[in-house]
Design an enzyme around this catalytic site. Structure first.
Site, short mmCIF file in Angstrom:
data_model
loop_
_atom_site.label_atom_id
_atom_site.label_comp_id
_atom_site.label_asym_id
_atom_site.label_seq_id
_atom_site.Cartn_x
_atom_site.Cartn_y
_atom_site.Cartn_z
N GLU A 135 -3.37 14.70 17.89
CA GLU A 135 -4.27 14.54 16.74
C GLU A 135 -3.55 13.71 15.69
O GLU A 135 -2.33 13.79 15.57
CB GLU A 135 -4.59 15.90 16.10
N LYS A 137 -1.96 13.00 12.22
CA LYS A 137 -1.40 13.90 11.21
C LYS A 137 -1.87 13.41 9.85
O LYS A 137 -1.44 12.38 9.35
CB LYS A 137 0.12 13.89 11.27
N ASP A 139 -2.46 12.98 6.00
CA ASP A 139 -1.57 13.10 4.85
C ASP A 139 -2.32 13.71 3.67
O ASP A 139 -2.71 13.04 2.74
CB ASP A 139 -1.04 11.70 4.49
N TYR A 247 -8.12 21.94 12.09
CA TYR A 247 -7.25 21.72 13.24
C TYR A 247 -6.45 22.94 13.69
O TYR A 247 -5.64 22.85 14.60
CB TYR A 247 -6.31 20.54 12.98
N LYS A 335 6.33 11.28 13.71
CA LYS A 335 6.08 10.55 12.46
C LYS A 335 6.08 9.03 12.66
O LYS A 335 6.81 8.51 13.50
CB LYS A 335 7.18 10.91 11.45
N CYS A 429 7.43 -7.90 -27.72
CA CYS A 429 6.20 -7.78 -26.93
C CYS A 429 5.73 -9.19 -26.55
O CYS A 429 5.58 -10.05 -27.42
CB CYS A 429 5.13 -7.07 -27.76
N CYS A 432 2.31 -10.04 -28.57
CA CYS A 432 2.16 -10.21 -30.02
C CYS A 432 3.49 -10.51 -30.70
O CYS A 432 3.54 -10.65 -31.92
CB CYS A 432 1.53 -8.97 -30.64
N CYS A 447 5.76 -1.48 -27.53
CA CYS A 447 5.50 -2.51 -28.52
C CYS A 447 5.17 -1.84 -29.84
O CYS A 447 4.39 -0.90 -29.89
CB CYS A 447 4.31 -3.36 -28.04
N CYS A 453 -1.41 -6.05 -32.08
CA CYS A 453 -1.11 -6.49 -30.71
C CYS A 453 -2.42 -6.63 -29.95
O CYS A 453 -3.14 -5.65 -29.74
CB CYS A 453 -0.20 -5.49 -30.02
#
Ligand code: IVH
Length: 700
Positions: A135, A137, A139, A247, A335, A429, A432, A447, A453
Site C-alpha cells: 500500500e 504510505k 504522509d 488501512y 521509504k 528595505c 522604500c 523594515c 513602505c
C-alpha cells in the site's frame, strides 16, 4: 511522514560506529536519545518539525547502529522503547485499547529482502511467494476510529502510541469518515485505523488563502492536516480539505477477516475509502516492482506519500510473527528517498511582507524535482543564508519533501566558481529604502518604513479586503496595487470613498463593473467585530486571536479604549489583556504597540467615519447559566480534561480566563488546586467544586 523544511540539519556525526569506544557510545546514545525525543515532540505535538525526514531517519539509524554494537548500553529512554511523543494537554486523553504502533523502515532493496528473509526464518517457511499486501504510505497522521454497533463514537490521534487525543468532534466533519457503517457483518465493536491527510490541491488553495490573509502558511500537507485536526473549533476543521484512507484496525469484538486484503475489502464495503493503488503481491520481487511503479507515479498522485508499506496478508501468520519493541514483525515501510536536485542560484531577491519582514528568496536556474518545476526557494532569513553560506552563483542541493516551498539543503562548495562574493544581507528595505533592523534575539529583519513602505502598505490593503477580513468581492490584489500606485487608495478608509464614475472610465472597467464594485463595498460598511480586528493586520493577530479579542471586549469602542489604556503595563487593562486565555505576552505587546502608533489611531478615526463595527454577539443558549461569565479552572478535574472543560464552558458562552481577578465570576477547583483557589477566596469570588460546576452547566 514529512518533517519539513530541513532548516537545521542533524548535527555532524562525529565518529564512525565501528571505531567507537564504550565511553563515546554512551555519550552519543544520550545525545541521540535527547535529539530524537526533541524532534518527536516537535513533530507529534507541535506539528512543527525542524529537520527533514531524511535527517531524522539518519539520527535513528545511527542510534540503532550504536545500540546493535553496544546492546548493554541501551538506555531506558532509548528511542526504540518509545513511540512518538506524549500527547499535548489541550484535548481529552484517550488510552488506546490496543497500542498504535509504528513501522520499521527499509531504505533500499537489501533492507526489504532482509525483512522478507527474517520472516521466513521466523516462520520456518520455505516459500518465495509469501503473500503480502503493498500500500502507499500516506504522509498524514494516523487515527483510531471507534465504532460501537456501527455508530462512530470516538476518534483519537495516535499520540505516543499508548495515549492519544480525543478529536471526535473534529473528525465528524470529515466526509470520508462515515458516521454510521454501511452494509452488514461488521463487529459490534470495531476500531478502524487509517491516515488523515490533506490533498495537495486543497493544501495549496488553503495556503494561498492564508497568505492573502497574512497568516503563516503550512510547510507541507502533513503539518497542515495535523494542524487542522487539532483545532478547538470543529468549524475550522470542517473548512479544511481533509480525507481519510483506512488501512488497519485496533480493538474488535469479533474477528471479521482472515487476511489483510479481505479486511480492506470489508472496510470498503462498510463505507471507508481504501487506497485504490493497494495491491496483493506474492514474493519480494512483486513488492519491489510495486515500489518502483508507485515511485514513478508519485509526483502525479493528488496526495503526498513517503514510501510504501508491506504487510503479511495472512492474519494467522501476522499473529505468529507478533511485535518487536515498537513495530510489528509482519510489516515494514519501504521509504522513498527525498526528492532532490542540483541547480544554480541566479539571484537572491528580498521580499517585503505586510508586517515589514524581509524574506530572502533564491531565484534558481529552473529545474524539475519529482516532476514539479522549481524556480525559487526560500532562504528564510539572514541566519539561514549564513548557515548555508549561500551565495549568488553557487550550485545548491534543492529538496522537495512534500513542502510547498522547496528548501535549499546545502551548497555544493566544490562547484563554487572563483570570485563569488559572500552575500551581504541588506540593511535597507529594497522597497522604500528605510532602515531594516533586527532586534536582538530575533531571526527576522524588519523594515522600519511602516506606512511609507509601499510593499507593506499594499500588502496590508490586500489583507484588509481579503476573504476572512472585509471580504470585498471584485477587489483583487492587482486592483489594490494599481489603486495604490496612482494614489486612489492610500489608506483603508479610501476604499469607502472611491469615485465610481472615474473607475467606470478606466480601461477594463466600464459602468457595470464599477457599479458591482460599489455594491460589494457598500455591503461591507457594517462588519462584525472579529473580522474588523483581523482586517487591521496587527502582527500575530490572526483569525483565532481576533475572535478571542472580539469575544472578550464585545464592542469596538470598548476594545479600542482598553488597548489604548494597556500601553501602561501597570494598568488593569494590560493585565486583563494578558489574562485572556490564548493570548500570550508577545501578542499582547504587538496589539498594544499597534494602538500606541499615532498613525494607526488616525486610520481608526478615519475608518470610523465610513463604517459601523457591530458588537460581537455570542451565540449562547439562552438558558446557559454561565453565558457572559468569566470562569477560571484550577487543579485537575475528574470527569474531563482541562481542555474539554474549557471548550464546554466556551460553548455555553463563558469566557475562560487563565488567572483569578476581581472580574472572575467562578473559580472551579479540581484536585490539587493551588494558589488560585486561595486568591479566589481572598477576592470573594465564588468557588465551585467540580460537582457543583457540572450541576451549574446542567451536565451532572
Ligand atoms: S500500517 C501496526 N499502513 O505510517 C501497523 N501505516 O511509520 C500500523 N502510514 O503510524 C501502521 N500509510 O501513520 C500503515 N498504508 C499504511 C500507512 C501507514 C501511512 C503511517 C501511519 C503509521 C506510520 C508508521
Amino acid at each position: 511522514m514529512s518533517r519539513a523544511k530541513g532548516k537545521s540539519k542533524a548535527s555532524p556525526e562525529p565518529r564512525g560506529v565501528t571505531d567507537m569506544t564504550e565511553d563515546d557510545a554512551k555519550v552519543e546514545l544520550k545525545r541521540l536519545a535527547d535529539a530524537i525525543a526533541h524532534h518527536d515532540k516537535l513533530y507529534h505535538q507541535q506539528d512543527a518539525p525542524e529537520i527533514s525526514d531524511a535527517d531524522y531517519d539518519a539520527l535513528r539509524r545511527r542510534n540503532n547502529e550504536i545500540e546493535a554494537r553496544f546492546p548493554e548500553l541501551i538506555r531506558a529512554d532509548s528511542p526504540n522503547r518509545r513511540v512518538g511523543a506524549a500527547p499535548s494537554q489541550t484535548f481529552a486523553k484517550v488510552v488506546h485499547a490496543k497500542p498504535m504502533l509504528s513501522l520499521d523502515n527499509a531504505f533500499d532493496e537489501d533492507d526489504v529482502r532482509a525483512f522478507f528473509q527474517k520472516m521466513k526464518n521466523f516462520l520456518r517457511l520455505d516459500t518465495e511467494s509469501l503473500a503480502l499486501t503493498a500500500e502507499p504510505k500516506i504522509d498524514g497522521l494516523s487515527m483510531n476510529l471507534r465504532y460501537e454497533r456501527g455508530e462512530f463514537v470516538q476518534g483519537a490521534t495516535r499520540g505516543d502510541g499508548e495515549t492519544g487525543e480525543d478529536v471526535t468532534a473534529n473528525l465528524r466533519t470529515i466526509r470520508e469518515i462515515p458516521p454510521r457503517l454501511r452494509g452488514k457483518g461488521w463487529p459490534d465493536l470495531l476500531e478502524v485505523r487509517g491516515e488523515i491527510y490533506m490533498d495537495r490541491k486543497g493544501f495549496f488553495a488553503l495556503n494561498a488563502e492564508r497568505e492573502t490573509a497574512g497568516e503563516p502558511v503550512f510547510a507541507n500537507p502533513r503539518n497542515s492536516a495535523a494542524g487542522s485536526v487539532r483545532q478547538l473549533d470543529p468549524a475550522i476543521t470542517a473548512s479544511r480539505p481533509l480525507h481519510f484512507f483506512a488501512y488497519a484496525w485496533g480493538e474488535i469484538s469479533d474477528e471479521f477477516a482472515t487476511t489483510h486484503w479481505q479486511a480492506l475489502e470489508k472496510f470498503r464495503a462498510w463505507g471507508f475509502t481504501v487506497n485504490p493503488l493497494s495491491k496483493l503481491c506474492h514474493g519480494v520481487d512483486e513488492l519491489l516492482a510495486f515500489y518502483r511503479s508507485v515511485g514513478s507515479e508519485r509526483a502525479e498522485l493528488p496526495y503526498d506519500i513517503d514510501g510504501v508499506v508491506y504487510k503479511v496478508n495472512d492474519l494467522k501468520l501476522q499473529e505468529r510473527l507478533g511485535f518487536a519493541a515498537r513495530a510489528p514483525r509482519w510489516a515494514i515501510a519501504h521509504k522513498f528517498p527525498a526528492e532532490q536536485g542540483q541547480t544554480v542560484i541566479n539571484d537572491i531577491k528580498i521580499q517585503v511582507g505586510r508586517t515589514g519582514k524581509l524574506t530572502p528568496v533564491a531565484e534558481l536556474e529552473p529545474l524539475t524535482i519529482g516532476g514539479v518545476a522549481v524556480r525559487r526557494a526560500t532562504l528564510h532569513n539572514e541566519d539561514e543564508i549564513k548557515r548555508l553560506d549561500a551565495r549568488i552563483g553557487d550550485t545548491v542541493v534543492v529538496q522537495r519533501a512534500g513542502d510547498v516551498i522547496p528548501q535549499i539543503v546545502a551548497v555544493v562548495k566544490e562547484r563554487r566558481p572563483r570570485g563569488v562574493k559572500e552575500y551581504v544581507f541588506p540593511h535597507r528595505c529594497p522597497e522604500c529604502n528605510s532602515l531594516a533592523v533586527r532586534e536582538p534575539g530575533e531571526a527576522a529583519t524588519l523594515c522600519t518604513g511602516g506606512l511609507i513602505c509601499p510593499a507593506q502598505a499594499v500588502e496590508r490593503l490586500k489583507h484588509f479586503v481579503s476573504r476572512d477580513a472585509f471580504d470585498i468581492e471584485g477587489m483583487g490584489d492587482k486592483h489594490i496595487a494599481a489603486f495604490w500606485e496612482e494614489g486612489t487608495i492610500k489608506s483603508p478608509a479610501d476604499i469607502f470613498r472611491l469615485n465610481y464614475g472615474a473607475i467606470a472610465e478606466r480601461e477594463g472597467w466600464g459602468e457595470l463593473s464599477a457599479q458591482n464594485l460599489k455594491r460589494a463595498i457598500d455591503a461591507r460598511r457594517r462588519i462584525a467585530l472579529d473580522r474588523f480586528i483581523f482586517a487591521l493586520g496587527i502582527p500575530q493577530v490572526g483569525q483565532v486571536t481576533a475572535r478571542l479579542l472580539a469575544r472578550h471586549y464585545r464592542g469596538f469602542k470598548h476594545w479600542r479604549e482598553a488597548m489604548t489604556a494597556a500601553k501602561d503595563h501597570d494598568s488593569e487593562a494590560w493585565v486583563e489583556l494578558n489574562n485572556i486565555n490564548g493570548i500570550g505576552e508577545d501578542t499582547a505587546a504587538d496589539i498594544v504597540g499597534f494602538f500606541a502608533e499615532k498613525h494607526n489611531q488616525a486610520i481608526l478615526d478615519d475608518l470610523n467615519t465610513e463604517i459601523d463595527v457591530e458588537d460581537y454577539v455570542i451565540a449562547a443558549p439562552v438558558a446557559s447559566a454561565i453565558a457572559g461569565k468569566t470562569v477560571v479552572f484550577t487543579g485537575s478535574m475528574e470527569t474531563m480534561s482541562r481542555g474539554e472543560a474549557k471548550s464546554r464552558a466556551e460553548a455555553l458562552g463563558a469566557n475562560v480566563a487563565g488567572s483569578v481577578s476581581k472580574k472572575t465570576d467562578y473559580v472551579v477547583i479540581g484536585a490539587d488546586a493551588g494558589s488560585k483557589a486561595a486568591k479566589a477566596a481572598a477576592l470573594g469570588v465564588t468557588i465551585l467544586t467540580e460537582k457543583e460546576w457540572l450541576a451549574l452547566i446542567g451536565a451532572s
